[in-house]
Design an enzyme around this catalytic site. Structure first.
Site, PDB file in Angstrom:
ATOM      1  N   HIS A  22       0.856  -1.188   0.000  1.00  0.00           N
ATOM      2  CA  HIS A  22       0.000   0.000   0.000  1.00  0.00           C
ATOM      3  C   HIS A  22       0.891   1.236   0.000  1.00  0.00           C
ATOM      4  CE1 HIS A  22      -3.156   2.865   1.056  1.00  0.00           C
ATOM      5  NE2 HIS A  22      -3.995   1.932   0.666  1.00  0.00           N
ATOM      6  N   ASP A  66      -7.956  -5.299   0.014  1.00  0.00           N
ATOM      7  CA  ASP A  66      -8.448  -6.211  -1.032  1.00  0.00           C
ATOM      8  C   ASP A  66      -8.094  -7.663  -0.790  1.00  0.00           C
ATOM      9  OD1 ASP A  66      -7.594  -3.521  -3.133  1.00  0.00           O
ATOM     10  OD2 ASP A  66      -9.632  -4.216  -2.691  1.00  0.00           O
TER      11      ASP A  66
HETATM   12  C1  SDX Z   1      -6.197  -0.047  -3.028  1.00  0.00           C
HETATM   13  O1  SDX Z   1      -4.435   4.457  -2.241  1.00  0.00           O
HETATM   14  C2  SDX Z   1      -5.358   3.872  -1.613  1.00  0.00           C
HETATM   15  O2  SDX Z   1      -5.757   4.247  -0.527  1.00  0.00           O
HETATM   16  C3  SDX Z   1      -5.909   2.667  -2.332  1.00  0.00           C
HETATM   17  C4  SDX Z   1      -6.928   1.841  -1.556  1.00  0.00           C
HETATM   18  C5  SDX Z   1      -8.212   2.602  -1.305  1.00  0.00           C
HETATM   19  O3  SDX Z   1      -8.904   2.272  -0.333  1.00  0.00           O
HETATM   20  O4  SDX Z   1      -8.552   3.465  -2.147  1.00  0.00           O
HETATM   21  O5  SDX Z   1      -6.381   1.441  -0.306  1.00  0.00           O
HETATM   22  C6  SDX Z   1      -7.331   0.597  -2.329  1.00  0.00           C
HETATM   23  O6  SDX Z   1      -5.966   0.251  -4.156  1.00  0.00           O
HETATM   24  C7  SDX Z   1      -5.328  -1.025  -2.277  1.00  0.00           C
HETATM   25  C8  SDX Z   1      -4.140  -1.549  -3.138  1.00  0.00           C
HETATM   26  C9  SDX Z   1      -4.662  -2.681  -4.030  1.00  0.00           C
HETATM   27  N1  SDX Z   1      -3.609  -3.073  -5.005  1.00  0.00           N
HETATM   28  C10 SDX Z   1      -2.966  -4.252  -4.887  1.00  0.00           C
HETATM   29  O7  SDX Z   1      -3.112  -5.032  -3.952  1.00  0.00           O
HETATM   30  C11 SDX Z   1      -2.014  -4.540  -6.051  1.00  0.00           C
HETATM   31  C12 SDX Z   1      -0.701  -5.106  -5.520  1.00  0.00           C
HETATM   32  N2  SDX Z   1      -0.003  -4.007  -4.797  1.00  0.00           N
HETATM   33  C13 SDX Z   1       0.821  -3.161  -5.518  1.00  0.00           C
HETATM   34  O8  SDX Z   1       0.975  -3.225  -6.861  1.00  0.00           O
HETATM   35  C14 SDX Z   1       1.410  -1.984  -4.765  1.00  0.00           C
HETATM   36  O9  SDX Z   1       1.750  -2.412  -3.519  1.00  0.00           O
HETATM   37  C15 SDX Z   1       0.533  -0.758  -4.699  1.00  0.00           C
HETATM   38  C16 SDX Z   1       0.057  -0.340  -6.053  1.00  0.00           C
HETATM   39  C17 SDX Z   1      -0.635  -0.999  -3.810  1.00  0.00           C
HETATM   40  C18 SDX Z   1       1.372   0.358  -4.086  1.00  0.00           C
HETATM   41  O10 SDX Z   1       2.319   0.673  -5.018  1.00  0.00           O
HETATM   42  P1  SDX Z   1       3.493   1.666  -4.658  1.00  0.00           P
HETATM   43  O11 SDX Z   1       3.274   2.384  -3.399  1.00  0.00           O
HETATM   44  O12 SDX Z   1       3.741   2.461  -5.894  1.00  0.00           O
HETATM   45  O13 SDX Z   1       4.661   0.705  -4.366  1.00  0.00           O
HETATM   46  P2  SDX Z   1       5.769   0.377  -5.404  1.00  0.00           P
HETATM   47  O14 SDX Z   1       5.130  -0.146  -6.647  1.00  0.00           O
HETATM   48  O15 SDX Z   1       6.692   1.548  -5.487  1.00  0.00           O
HETATM   49  O16 SDX Z   1       6.536  -0.859  -4.700  1.00  0.00           O
HETATM   50  C19 SDX Z   1       7.586  -0.620  -3.781  1.00  0.00           C
HETATM   51  C20 SDX Z   1       8.402  -1.919  -3.828  1.00  0.00           C
HETATM   52  C21 SDX Z   1       8.802  -2.317  -5.246  1.00  0.00           C
HETATM   53  O17 SDX Z   1       9.976  -3.139  -5.135  1.00  0.00           O
HETATM   54  P3  SDX Z   1      11.461  -2.423  -5.341  1.00  0.00           P
HETATM   55  O18 SDX Z   1      11.392  -1.699  -6.673  1.00  0.00           O
HETATM   56  O19 SDX Z   1      11.639  -1.502  -4.162  1.00  0.00           O
HETATM   57  O20 SDX Z   1      12.410  -3.588  -5.339  1.00  0.00           O
HETATM   58  O21 SDX Z   1       7.588  -3.008  -3.330  1.00  0.00           O
HETATM   59  C22 SDX Z   1       7.374  -3.948  -4.376  1.00  0.00           C
HETATM   60  C23 SDX Z   1       7.685  -3.231  -5.679  1.00  0.00           C
HETATM   61  O22 SDX Z   1       8.097  -4.161  -6.667  1.00  0.00           O
HETATM   62  N3  SDX Z   1       5.964  -4.327  -4.289  1.00  0.00           N
HETATM   63  C24 SDX Z   1       5.516  -5.566  -4.412  1.00  0.00           C
HETATM   64  C25 SDX Z   1       4.128  -5.488  -4.203  1.00  0.00           C
HETATM   65  N4  SDX Z   1       3.775  -4.212  -3.976  1.00  0.00           N
HETATM   66  C26 SDX Z   1       4.919  -3.491  -4.027  1.00  0.00           C
HETATM   67  N5  SDX Z   1       6.172  -6.734  -4.680  1.00  0.00           N
HETATM   68  C27 SDX Z   1       5.391  -7.834  -4.726  1.00  0.00           C
HETATM   69  N6  SDX Z   1       4.034  -7.835  -4.528  1.00  0.00           N
HETATM   70  C28 SDX Z   1       3.387  -6.693  -4.274  1.00  0.00           C
HETATM   71  N7  SDX Z   1       2.061  -6.690  -4.080  1.00  0.00           N
END
Ligand code: SDX
Length: 393
Positions: free
Chosen positions: A271, A328
């Site tokens: 998140h 989720d």
């Molecule tokens: C919602 O914003 C809100 O409030 C949203 C929400 C709401 O109520 O409106 O809470 C609802 O959208 C919840 C999120 C649902 N999405 C998912 O579950 C999809 C999977 N999660 C992600 O793709 C990710 O964690 C996000 C999109 C939720 C957050 O993305 P960020 O903050 O941009 O994080 P990032 O992509 O910069 O990741 C940081 C690191 C990266 O690795 P490095 O480059 O540092 O090596 O963490 C890794 C990412 O690759 N990473 C994950 C991951 N999420 C982040 N690696 C594996 N699995 C994951 N789920």
């Protein structure tokens, strides 16, 4: 350089704004709607009460709540000619596509409540949207199921009405299940708002051009559809089903998520704001336990989800990046227990988020510094170049 831009531009030029709707503390897992902790609202309110709190800023007293519910009840049906839209969609159309299309089309049928500045028209459009979204949503499911649309029944509560429009059929009596209603009510409440997330920022952005409320919410629905946002609840269940189909080895999937080349992420994990735990996930997980026990069903997806959570949360990669289960991750287990098909999961998210979107849209319009959102950029393209006619290129 972009120069110094103050916060109270109301997002006009920056990526942030001031708001009094919802407070998030991502480090301590705190979520409050208008100052009330989500845990207390989820335990003690009905969804329409929370909608009133978000939109008008206060929990209603008994009379205010009854008046609010009565006003919403008057708008639960959609114009009969709107039913024709559903015939135009292919049978397997994703319900989020239908939802954003039909919500936008409300602005063609209800042209007497489009002015975003006239308080009376805004009030009518708010009540119309709250009332009609469940009907539009249920009709999208009935279309995909090839079943007749079921009209709303105004003697039922908001959640009872939605479930009967979803699952009642003309040839059978439909019995309201109190546990299912309570579980749906809780899910709608915990989804109701979440500060400046992608879809809410979209609603504020589109609304800032003085587009009408129906058009602004339709844009929010489209933003929510993305699998990185609200679409994740559908993606989580598809991921859990894949883990089961491929033998149930959760470690294999945790390792895949750590391998950047795999382009695979654990859906429902991580998140942008919560770097400790998502308080909504805790509430939903407890509700899963309770509902599955009450319905005396065990869902292999719930078992796999709990194993996945355990393995991921003991893995350096997830701990270092502070990746925890989000709203989720478990919600799909409850939706399945209610018989909601997976394509409808994000539609339920939209139904829950609607009062939050509306609250932010109204707040943006009422801001004394309200201006059209116009973020700036840091230009990285080529400097000025000399034009060459095509024969010289
Ligand atoms: C919602 O914003 C809100 O409030 C949203 C929400 C709401 O109520 O409106 O809470 C609802 O959208 C919840 C999120 C649902 N999405 C998912 O579950 C999809 C999977 N999660 C992600 O793709 C990710 O964690 C996000 C999109 C939720 C957050 O993305 P960020 O903050 O941009 O994080 P990032 O992509 O910069 O990741 C940081 C690191 C990266 O690795 P490095 O480059 O540092 O090596 O963490 C890794 C990412 O690759 N990473 C994950 C991951 N999420 C982040 N690696 C594996 N699995 C994951 N789920």
């Amino acid at each position: 350089t972009t120069g110094h831009i103050t916060l109270d531009d109301g997002y006009a030029n920056t990526g942030s704004c001031t708001s009094s709707v919802t407070f998030l503390d991502g480090d301590n897992g705190i979520l409050r709607y208008r100052g009330y902790p989500i845990e207390e609202l989820a335990a003690g309110c009905d969804f329409i009460e929370v909608a009133h709190l978000l939109i008008y800023g206060e929990l209603p007293n008994a009379k205010q709540l009854e008046d609010f519910k009565n006003s919403i009840r008057r708008h639960t049906m959609i114009h009969e000619e709107m039913r024709a839209f559903y015939n135009g969609f292919p049978r397997d159309a994703h319900p989020m596509a239908i939802l954003s299309s039909v919500v936008s089309a409300l602005s063609t049928f209800y042209q007497d409540s489009l002015d975003p500045i006239d308080p009376r028209q805004v009030e009518v459009s708010i009540h119309r949207l709250l009332a009609k979204l469940p009907t539009i949503a249920a009709y999208s499911y009935k279309k995909s199921a090839g079943q007749p649309f079921i009209y709303p029944q105004n003697d039922l509560s908001y959640c009872e009405n939605f479930l009967q429009m979803m699952f009642a059929v003309p040839c059978e009596p439909y019995e309201i299940d109190a546990d299912a209603v309570a579980a749906l009510n809780l899910l709608l409440i915990v989804h109701a708002d979440h500060e400046q997330n992608c879809s809410t920022s979209t609603v504020r952005m589109v609304g800032s051009s003085n587009a009408n409320l129906f058009a602004s919410i339709s844009a929010g629905i489209s933003a929510l559809w993305g699998p990185l946002h609200g679409g994740a609840n559908e993606a989580v269940v598809l991921m859990l089903e894949r883990i089961i189909q491929e033998g149930g080895d959760v470690s294999k999937f945790v390792n895949m998520a750590k391998d950047k080349k795999s382009n695979f992420r654990l859906m429902g994990f991580g998140h942008r704001v919560y770097k400790n735990f998502d308080p909504r996930c805790k509430i939903i997980k407890q509700a899963c336990d309770k509902l599955l026990a009450k319905l005396s069903v065990s869902d292999p997806l719930f078992d796999v989800a709990q194993q996945l959570e355990q393995v991921a949360l003991s893995d350096e990669y997830f701990i270092e990046r502070k990746l925890y289960p989000n709203v989720d991750f478990y919600s799909g287990v409850i939706y399945r227990a209610l018989g909601i098909p997976v394509q409808m999961f994000t539609v339920l998210f939209a139904m829950g988020r609607l009062p939050g979107w509306i609250a932010h849209w109204v707040e943006m319009h009422r801001s004394p510094t309200k201006r059209i959102y116009r973020p700036r950029q840091i230009y990285t393209g080529p400097t000025q170049r000399k034009f060459q006619p095509i024969e010289k290129r």
